[in-house]
Design a protein around this motif. Sequence first.
Motif, PDB file in Angstrom:
ATOM      1  N   HIS A  90       0.842  -1.295   0.142  1.00 39.31           N
ATOM      2  CA  HIS A  90      -0.020  -0.110   0.119  1.00 39.31           C
ATOM      3  C   HIS A  90       0.901   1.159   0.043  1.00 39.31           C
ATOM      4  CE1 HIS A  90      -3.608   2.236   0.339  1.00 39.31           C
ATOM      5  NE2 HIS A  90      -3.246   2.932   1.470  1.00 39.31           N
ATOM      6  N   VAL A  91       1.749   1.368  -1.094  1.00 40.30           N
ATOM      7  CA  VAL A  91       2.551   2.408  -1.013  1.00 40.30           C
ATOM      8  C   VAL A  91       2.892   2.736  -2.437  1.00 40.30           C
ATOM      9  CG1 VAL A  91       4.799   1.183  -1.115  1.00 40.30           C
ATOM     10  CG2 VAL A  91       4.833   3.373  -0.012  1.00 40.30           C
ATOM     11  N   ALA A  92       3.132   4.072  -2.585  1.00 41.85           N
ATOM     12  CA  ALA A  92       3.448   4.650  -3.993  1.00 41.85           C
ATOM     13  C   ALA A  92       4.902   4.902  -3.906  1.00 41.85           C
ATOM     14  CB  ALA A  92       2.663   6.016  -4.356  1.00 41.85           C
ATOM     15  N   ALA A 115      15.698   5.360  -5.858  1.00 44.05           N
ATOM     16  CA  ALA A 115      14.066   5.248  -5.906  1.00 44.05           C
ATOM     17  C   ALA A 115      13.630   6.026  -4.759  1.00 44.05           C
ATOM     18  CB  ALA A 115      14.010   3.769  -5.413  1.00 44.05           C
ATOM     19  N   THR A 116      12.127   6.439  -4.831  1.00 44.88           N
ATOM     20  CA  THR A 116      11.412   7.077  -3.901  1.00 44.88           C
ATOM     21  C   THR A 116      10.400   6.479  -3.222  1.00 44.88           C
ATOM     22  OG1 THR A 116      12.227   9.073  -5.069  1.00 44.88           O
ATOM     23  CG2 THR A 116      10.706   9.423  -2.992  1.00 44.88           C
ATOM     24  N   LEU A 117      10.076   6.548  -2.085  1.00 43.70           N
ATOM     25  CA  LEU A 117       8.675   5.738  -1.830  1.00 43.70           C
ATOM     26  C   LEU A 117       7.930   6.875  -0.973  1.00 43.70           C
ATOM     27  CD1 LEU A 117       9.772   2.439   0.346  1.00 43.70           C
ATOM     28  CD2 LEU A 117       8.603   2.589  -1.948  1.00 43.70           C
ATOM     29  N   ASN A 118       6.672   7.018  -1.385  1.00 40.92           N
ATOM     30  CA  ASN A 118       5.828   8.018  -1.086  1.00 40.92           C
ATOM     31  C   ASN A 118       4.494   7.342  -0.265  1.00 40.92           C
ATOM     32  OD1 ASN A 118       6.997   8.697  -3.614  1.00 40.92           O
ATOM     33  ND2 ASN A 118       6.620  10.851  -2.537  1.00 40.92           N
ATOM     34  N   ASP A 119       4.149   8.102   0.591  1.00 42.52           N
ATOM     35  CA  ASP A 119       2.863   7.769   1.390  1.00 42.52           C
ATOM     36  C   ASP A 119       1.800   7.938   0.088  1.00 42.52           C
ATOM     37  OD1 ASP A 119       1.325   8.553   4.511  1.00 42.52           O
ATOM     38  OD2 ASP A 119       0.158   8.493   2.592  1.00 42.52           O
TER      39      ASP A 119
END
Lengths: 382, 382
Positions: A90-92, A115-119
């Motif tokens: 459940h992550v963008a 890489a980036t992970l976003n809420d």
Amino acid sequence: MSDGRIDFLYLNEKDMIEAGVLDAGRCVDVMEEVISLMGKGDYLMGGPDHNAHGLMLEFPKKSKIQGFPLEDSRDRRFIAMPAYLGGRFHVAGQKWYGSNGRNRAKGFPRSILMATLNDVETGAPLCYMSANLLSSIRTGAMPGLVAKYFAKDKVGTIGIIGPGVINRSSMRAFMAKFPDIHTVKMVGSTPESKTAQKMKSFIEEHFPQVSDIRICANVQEAVKDADIVCEAASVTYPYWPELKYEWLKPGAVVISTNGLNISWEDELKFSKVVDNWGMYEEYAQEDGDEFHPDGTRKNAGTIGEDFVYMVKDGLIQRDDVKNLADVVNGNVTARENKDEIFLVSIEGMPIQDVAWAYECYHAALKKGIGTMLNLWEKPYAL
Amino acid sequence: MSDGRIDFLYLNEKDMIEAGVLDAGRCVDVMEEVISLMGKGDYLMGGPDHNAHGLMLEFPKKSKIQGFPLEDSRDRRFIAMPAYLGGRFHVAGQKWYGSNGRNRAKGFPRSILMATLNDVETGAPLCYMSANLLSSIRTGAMPGLVAKYFAKDKVGTIGIIGPGVINRSSMRAFMAKFPDIHTVKMVGSTPESKTAQKMKSFIEEHFPQVSDIRICANVQEAVKDADIVCEAASVTYPYWPELKYEWLKPGAVVISTNGLNISWEDELKFSKVVDNWGMYEEYAQEDGDEFHPDGTRKNAGTIGEDFVYMVKDGLIQRDDVKNLADVVNGNVTARENKDEIFLVSIEGMPIQDVAWAYECYHAALKKGIGTMLNLWEKPYAL
């Protein structure tokens, strides 16, 4: 209501290693989850069809503008690869990278990836991380996953076409999942290829249980008797390695990650599998139809795209191509008989990066690895 | 040969402010350089036509999957916007952001944006930075640039349609370039709109030379006697503000950044300008043709896209629409007579982000602002 403050984690390459990015066996398991979620539609990739591989900056071959960056070396490009992955993730997030064949001479990898992970709810960055190892390991994990589902019970011999960095990662995944592998045969650009030598040393160092490591003179020799053949040849048209159906052992699994030159006639004989049919449909749509002067269709080289054209041309039915996800989710049988030979097309997808990034991020949080960075105490009211 | 080490700079929002991100006048000048380079073809954006705005994760309106993120609030999306910009910039980069209308209630801005700059040769990250202010200021600078070229000599009155954050940034740019502005009239969603009140306070605080600030009851009142009209209404179809040609002062410049509801008949009367014709052609291609039941074409709302359809339908010629870049580069005259009224369509482009990011990055380097981060001492040999 939060106070509006945002902090996020930065993980450099060393942090990523400490967080477990090199655990190829674990990555195969995570890719299994990714493919299962993909099969259930619990993901989004870019564009209106939710299946875009990414958005590329394509450098021109020539330009009238002094100093304009050109497509004048291997793999020169930038790509942004955004995705959302559901389930427990459940992550963008997204991967963004630049590649240039000239990097090696400067002491850099050919591609430099972040890489980036976003809420997914707020868009806030959760983690910014070095993605070179992440990307290699997740790429190599996919052949491991394919082999897990399609190989016959015993896997003893691996045939490697293109013994570069991707296939070194594939070997990590194969060895994690098939401890009985005793023979690896490989073919590089030439029998003296440095990458082949490097692969040999790599296997000797990491997997001493492999007793027979052979650098072969040609593809036919490398694929003979192989239970799994894994192609990751970093070449473009017209240099795709040629492969003939008759060279393969009954029951073999051929995994293509880049491009193979197989005749249409031979391609028909294989049992066909792809990781994501929709993605190849998009490729085929972008590339359009190309024919030889005699009216026969040109191979796309990317095997999954070839399959799309074969359906379009009425050579096979859509149902003749299995989706890996349907097999992983138990909706379709993988192997129908012990002799069928599989041709499996796999390509990188940003949902894989997001998943492996998420695992590394959570491992890092748990172990207290990385550098916490503040974005703002409170957003500036413009 | 380098030793392979890579470091890059991190700039949080506070750093960006110290680096000068809020300097709207300077940003107008930098956007002038951007548009000039664009006109010369000295840039790349995404995709085969080099003109893609970006690649979006589009959330579905509904899903059978429990917890799947939905398009259930204003502006909910993620977008990756990669670009290369030439000239003295000669740098690649991208903006990546997530938006959600529910963010405000949590104390966050509606969009949370980050930008990366990359060495165009190696792909190595140069800078990772907070891009909320960067994005707002560059967005507001474009109306400033348009006004600089198309407005008549004296600009005294501004009409604001949609007094939100974008138009607060536009006001910064207008005030930096037209110090004689004495009157600002605005129309929000309602006469009691909080954003209108906020705009009024913003002008009073930052630009006390503006002696007459009026919150109007409707668009007609807000645009009356305005030398420049700037629309940035954060609404979607069918809520675009209606505008009639007859409401405008001769010689006025109307700048649309989101969408306006203007009849085809009225749209024909304006002198037409766009920031990037190719981008609107791509939009029109993606959106396809949509008609009312009576066979008349639906407005796209995005004015530049409307212009593309007008050319397609033979209502105007391609030459009837001026490219801002041709005017900036001196190839085309901006204003042909004192009374003509301009309708100018502008949209965000990633080359603008890359340019303003580059300026802030270099200012930060010069002033020693920000946090230097190490990616690796030496890349791990996988």
